[in-house]
Design a protein around this motif. Structure first.
Motif, PDB file in Angstrom:
ATOM      1  N   ILE A 182       1.235   2.955   0.525  1.00 27.81           N
ATOM      2  CA  ILE A 182       1.761   3.512   1.773  1.00 27.81           C
ATOM      3  C   ILE A 182       3.283   3.375   1.825  1.00 27.81           C
ATOM      4  O   ILE A 182       3.863   2.431   1.275  1.00 27.81           O
ATOM      5  CB  ILE A 182       1.145   2.861   3.026  1.00 27.81           C
ATOM      6  CG1 ILE A 182       1.443   1.359   3.086  1.00 27.81           C
ATOM      7  CG2 ILE A 182      -0.349   3.138   3.107  1.00 27.81           C
ATOM      8  CD1 ILE A 182       1.043   0.705   4.411  1.00 27.81           C
ATOM      9  N   TYR A 183       3.904   4.361   2.474  1.00 26.47           N
ATOM     10  CA  TYR A 183       5.289   4.265   2.930  1.00 26.47           C
ATOM     11  C   TYR A 183       5.232   4.051   4.436  1.00 26.47           C
ATOM     12  O   TYR A 183       4.392   4.647   5.118  1.00 26.47           O
ATOM     13  CB  TYR A 183       6.053   5.557   2.644  1.00 26.47           C
ATOM     14  CG  TYR A 183       6.250   5.862   1.177  1.00 26.47           C
ATOM     15  CD1 TYR A 183       7.350   5.376   0.485  1.00 26.47           C
ATOM     16  CD2 TYR A 183       5.342   6.658   0.477  1.00 26.47           C
ATOM     17  CE1 TYR A 183       7.544   5.670  -0.860  1.00 26.47           C
ATOM     18  CE2 TYR A 183       5.523   6.951  -0.872  1.00 26.47           C
ATOM     19  CZ  TYR A 183       6.628   6.449  -1.527  1.00 26.47           C
ATOM     20  OH  TYR A 183       6.815   6.727  -2.854  1.00 26.47           O
ATOM     21  N   PRO A 238       4.285  -4.907   6.972  1.00 28.30           N
ATOM     22  CA  PRO A 238       3.406  -3.736   7.040  1.00 28.30           C
ATOM     23  C   PRO A 238       1.939  -4.150   7.075  1.00 28.30           C
ATOM     24  O   PRO A 238       1.583  -5.275   6.694  1.00 28.30           O
ATOM     25  CB  PRO A 238       3.733  -2.990   5.748  1.00 28.30           C
ATOM     26  CG  PRO A 238       4.212  -4.054   4.808  1.00 28.30           C
ATOM     27  CD  PRO A 238       4.952  -5.034   5.661  1.00 28.30           C
ATOM     28  N   PRO A 239       1.064  -3.265   7.515  1.00 31.49           N
ATOM     29  CA  PRO A 239      -0.368  -3.598   7.608  1.00 31.49           C
ATOM     30  C   PRO A 239      -0.990  -3.860   6.238  1.00 31.49           C
ATOM     31  O   PRO A 239      -0.690  -3.174   5.264  1.00 31.49           O
ATOM     32  CB  PRO A 239      -0.982  -2.364   8.261  1.00 31.49           C
ATOM     33  CG  PRO A 239       0.008  -1.268   8.046  1.00 31.49           C
ATOM     34  CD  PRO A 239       1.341  -1.907   8.019  1.00 31.49           C
ATOM     35  N   LYS A 240      -1.863  -4.854   6.223  1.00 29.15           N
ATOM     36  CA  LYS A 240      -2.520  -5.238   4.968  1.00 29.15           C
ATOM     37  C   LYS A 240      -4.020  -4.971   4.984  1.00 29.15           C
ATOM     38  O   LYS A 240      -4.663  -4.990   3.937  1.00 29.15           O
ATOM     39  CB  LYS A 240      -2.262  -6.727   4.685  1.00 29.15           C
ATOM     40  CG  LYS A 240      -0.791  -7.084   4.524  1.00 29.15           C
ATOM     41  CD  LYS A 240      -0.612  -8.577   4.314  1.00 29.15           C
ATOM     42  CE  LYS A 240       0.861  -8.946   4.153  1.00 29.15           C
ATOM     43  NZ  LYS A 240       1.660  -8.609   5.358  1.00 29.15           N
ATOM     44  N   THR A 241      -4.589  -4.783   6.154  1.00 27.44           N
ATOM     45  CA  THR A 241      -6.022  -4.545   6.287  1.00 27.44           C
ATOM     46  C   THR A 241      -6.255  -3.255   7.079  1.00 27.44           C
ATOM     47  O   THR A 241      -5.335  -2.721   7.718  1.00 27.44           O
ATOM     48  CB  THR A 241      -6.722  -5.698   7.022  1.00 27.44           C
ATOM     49  OG1 THR A 241      -6.249  -5.731   8.383  1.00 27.44           O
ATOM     50  CG2 THR A 241      -6.415  -7.032   6.346  1.00 27.44           C
ATOM     51  N   GLY A 242      -7.502  -2.804   7.081  1.00 31.21           N
ATOM     52  CA  GLY A 242      -7.829  -1.623   7.845  1.00 31.21           C
ATOM     53  C   GLY A 242      -7.592  -1.822   9.330  1.00 31.21           C
ATOM     54  O   GLY A 242      -7.089  -0.925  10.014  1.00 31.21           O
ATOM     55  N   LEU A 244      -3.950  -1.636  10.045  1.00 30.95           N
ATOM     56  CA  LEU A 244      -3.466  -0.267   9.940  1.00 30.95           C
ATOM     57  C   LEU A 244      -3.803   0.526  11.197  1.00 30.95           C
ATOM     58  O   LEU A 244      -2.956   1.266  11.719  1.00 30.95           O
ATOM     59  CB  LEU A 244      -4.072   0.415   8.710  1.00 30.95           C
ATOM     60  CG  LEU A 244      -3.584   1.835   8.429  1.00 30.95           C
ATOM     61  CD1 LEU A 244      -2.083   1.852   8.154  1.00 30.95           C
ATOM     62  CD2 LEU A 244      -4.336   2.445   7.243  1.00 30.95           C
ATOM     63  N   LEU A 245      -5.002   0.378  11.706  1.00 34.47           N
ATOM     64  CA  LEU A 245      -5.388   1.080  12.926  1.00 34.47           C
ATOM     65  C   LEU A 245      -4.545   0.615  14.111  1.00 34.47           C
ATOM     66  O   LEU A 245      -4.089   1.429  14.923  1.00 34.47           O
ATOM     67  CB  LEU A 245      -6.870   0.861  13.220  1.00 34.47           C
ATOM     68  CG  LEU A 245      -7.411   1.565  14.467  1.00 34.47           C
ATOM     69  CD1 LEU A 245      -7.206   3.076  14.365  1.00 34.47           C
ATOM     70  CD2 LEU A 245      -8.892   1.245  14.669  1.00 34.47           C
ATOM     71  N   ASP A 246      -4.294  -0.680  14.190  1.00 34.04           N
ATOM     72  CA  ASP A 246      -3.466  -1.203  15.275  1.00 34.04           C
ATOM     73  C   ASP A 246      -2.050  -0.641  15.192  1.00 34.04           C
ATOM     74  O   ASP A 246      -1.478  -0.210  16.201  1.00 34.04           O
ATOM     75  CB  ASP A 246      -3.424  -2.731  15.203  1.00 34.04           C
ATOM     76  CG  ASP A 246      -2.519  -3.342  16.274  1.00 34.04           C
ATOM     77  OD1 ASP A 246      -2.864  -3.250  17.466  1.00 34.04           O
ATOM     78  OD2 ASP A 246      -1.452  -3.893  15.904  1.00 34.04           O
ATOM     79  N   ALA A 287       4.368  -0.486   0.697  1.00 31.60           N
ATOM     80  CA  ALA A 287       3.398  -1.580   0.695  1.00 31.60           C
ATOM     81  C   ALA A 287       2.148  -1.138  -0.031  1.00 31.60           C
ATOM     82  O   ALA A 287       1.833   0.065  -0.059  1.00 31.60           O
ATOM     83  CB  ALA A 287       3.042  -2.003   2.124  1.00 31.60           C
ATOM     84  N   PRO A 288       1.419  -2.073  -0.626  1.00 35.79           N
ATOM     85  CA  PRO A 288       0.150  -1.710  -1.265  1.00 35.79           C
ATOM     86  C   PRO A 288      -0.816  -1.112  -0.249  1.00 35.79           C
ATOM     87  O   PRO A 288      -0.693  -1.316   0.969  1.00 35.79           O
ATOM     88  CB  PRO A 288      -0.369  -3.057  -1.795  1.00 35.79           C
ATOM     89  CG  PRO A 288       0.863  -3.894  -1.954  1.00 35.79           C
ATOM     90  CD  PRO A 288       1.762  -3.493  -0.827  1.00 35.79           C
ATOM     91  N   LEU A 289      -1.787  -0.374  -0.751  1.00 33.98           N
ATOM     92  CA  LEU A 289      -2.790   0.235   0.102  1.00 33.98           C
ATOM     93  C   LEU A 289      -3.539  -0.849   0.878  1.00 33.98           C
ATOM     94  O   LEU A 289      -4.022  -1.823   0.285  1.00 33.98           O
ATOM     95  CB  LEU A 289      -3.781   1.020  -0.760  1.00 33.98           C
ATOM     96  CG  LEU A 289      -4.760   1.933  -0.030  1.00 33.98           C
ATOM     97  CD1 LEU A 289      -4.029   3.110   0.594  1.00 33.98           C
ATOM     98  CD2 LEU A 289      -5.830   2.434  -0.994  1.00 33.98           C
TER      99      LEU A 289
END
Length: 418
Positions: free
Chosen positions: A149-150, A166-170, A173-175, A290-292
């Motif tokens: 992800i960017y 950056p978000p690391k979990t699903g 990411l949703l938050d 960041a990693p997916l």
């Protein structure tokens, strides 16, 4: 034809031997590359550097021909069928098995790999393995490009998110995307591709977070649990559309919108890095990579790699000369990594110069768990089956059960052809 051309060159060289220095008798290597844009500039510069230095010293000269991706595989296939192929070419790892089945590629022998100074221990294991079909090596890896992800640091700050976290979990990411979407003013929380190769690569990325195998052991059918895992993979990203934080329509200029602070998070691949770097320099874009994020049981992401391959019919002396260039590229791959790639060689990956590249070195952490498509002759056709089903699902033309049925039926048909 290639051998005859070389014989003519050799005869001319003998006639004029007394008039020219030995260094002028470079063994010519015809090399086809599909790279354009920043990649094209980089490979052109590398070829020129090789020819002027190590190539001249070794008596090898590389003649580069760039053919854009849209036409590349078609022209390469035609050239192979007509015995006018180059001595050396570039090929995606998932394409190699299909060309091997057609009899279009020559395997590298263990002896010539050893003589060229290429060693398995010097390469990232997954990349080295990706060039093997039926226990024979047909590809020498150049690089890898995983999905990741960017994220837009300006929008993160405006949404009250930590620009350095950056978000690391699903769930994270949703938050994050929910808070980004709440900014309004046309901001989209997240973007991911709903069509084309991106839809396929995203599907595999999340599939592999739940299950390692796409096929059964002898690759005659989908793996046990495929349907359930495929539903999870498709539903993972569809949930963001349903939540209203990612657009339902296809966006062709997502990078431009990201640069204009209209997209908070973009799921794509490291090869797009030069576009974002240019926007940072020209438009003041503030971004991070960041990693997916991990949704499933373990981190995983899709990756492909570029490989050097030898078309059938390349004369022995051209193979030897080509491998001089292949070895040199691996040893001098930092410039290539700067265009948005993960270098295949561990010496580059572990170098201080590579570690000083902020985005590349961060995404390199995902190389521990990247997955490459299986070395299967029909893998590109399987990818098209997955693409068609995913596109129909995202467009609302089929539900998740129907999309997975399309995949299973289509994959079984393709596996029957291998």
């Amino acid at each position: 034809m290639k051998a005859m051309n070389r014989m003519a060159v050799s005869a001319m060289a003998l006639v004029t031997a007394s008039l020219m220095p030995l260094a002028a008798f470079a063994g010519e290597v015809e090399f086809w590359s599909p790279f354009t844009g920043p990649d094209g500039n980089a490979i052109d510069a590398l070829v020129k550097e090789f020819n002027a230095g190590a190539g001249a010293a070794a008596g090898v000269s590389v003649n580069l021909l760039i053919i854009p991706w849209d036409d590349y595989y078609t022209k390469l296939s035609v050239s192979m069928a007509s015995r006018t192929a180059p001595d050396l070419a570039v090929m995606h790892s998932h394409q190699i098995a299909g060309f091997v089945k057609q009899g279009a590629l020559e395997a590298y022998t263990p002896e010539e790999i050893a003589a060229a100074g290429l060693a398995e221990a010097d390469y990232i294991p997954q990349l080295w393995t990706a060039g093997v079909v039926a226990d024979k090596r047909y590809g020498v890896p150049i690089d890898a490009f995983p999905r990741h992800i960017y994220y837009n640091k300006t929008l993160f700050a405006e949404a009250g998110l930590d620009p350095n976290n950056p978000p690391k979990t699903g769930a994270e990411l949703l938050d994050a995307t929910t808070k980004l979407q709440a900014l309004g003013n046309g901001v989209q929380g997240m973007f991911f591709q709903l069509n084309g190769s991106g839809a396929v690569r995203n599907f595999y990325s999340f599939y592999w977070q739940y299950q390692d195998d796409l096929y059964n052991a002898d690759m005659t059918d989908v793996a046990d649990g495929f349907a359930e895992t495929a539903k999870k993979s498709l539903s993972t990203l569809k949930a963001f559309i349903d939540a209203g934080v990612s657009p339902k329509e296809i966006i062709a200029d997502s990078a431009a919108q990201f640069a204009q602070n209209k997209i908070g998070i973009s799921l794509t691949q490291i090869t797009d890095l030069p576009v974002y770097q240019t926007a940072a320099a020209d438009q003041g874009l503030s971004f991070g990579v960041a990693p997916l994020p991990t949704f499933g049981d373990k981190p995983a992401t899709f990756a492909l790699g570029h490989n050097f391959v030898i078309p059938r019919g390349t004369p022995p002396e051209a193979r030897t000369d080509a491998l001089v260039f292949v070895k040199w590229i691996g040893d001098n791959s930092l410039a290539w990594a700067k265009t948005g790639k993960m270098p295949a060689k561990l010496t580059t990956l572990n170098s201080d110069e590579f570690k000083a590249l902020p985005e590349q070195s961060l995404i390199a952490t995902s190389l521990d768990y990247v997955h490459f498509p299986p070395a299967l002759s029909v893998q590109p056709q399987v990818d098209r089956v997955v693409q068609t089903a995913a596109e129909a699902f995202y467009a609302g033309q089929v539900d998740v059960d129907q999309a997975v049925t399309m995949m299973v039926d289509g994959i079984r048909q393709e596996l029957a052809k291998k």
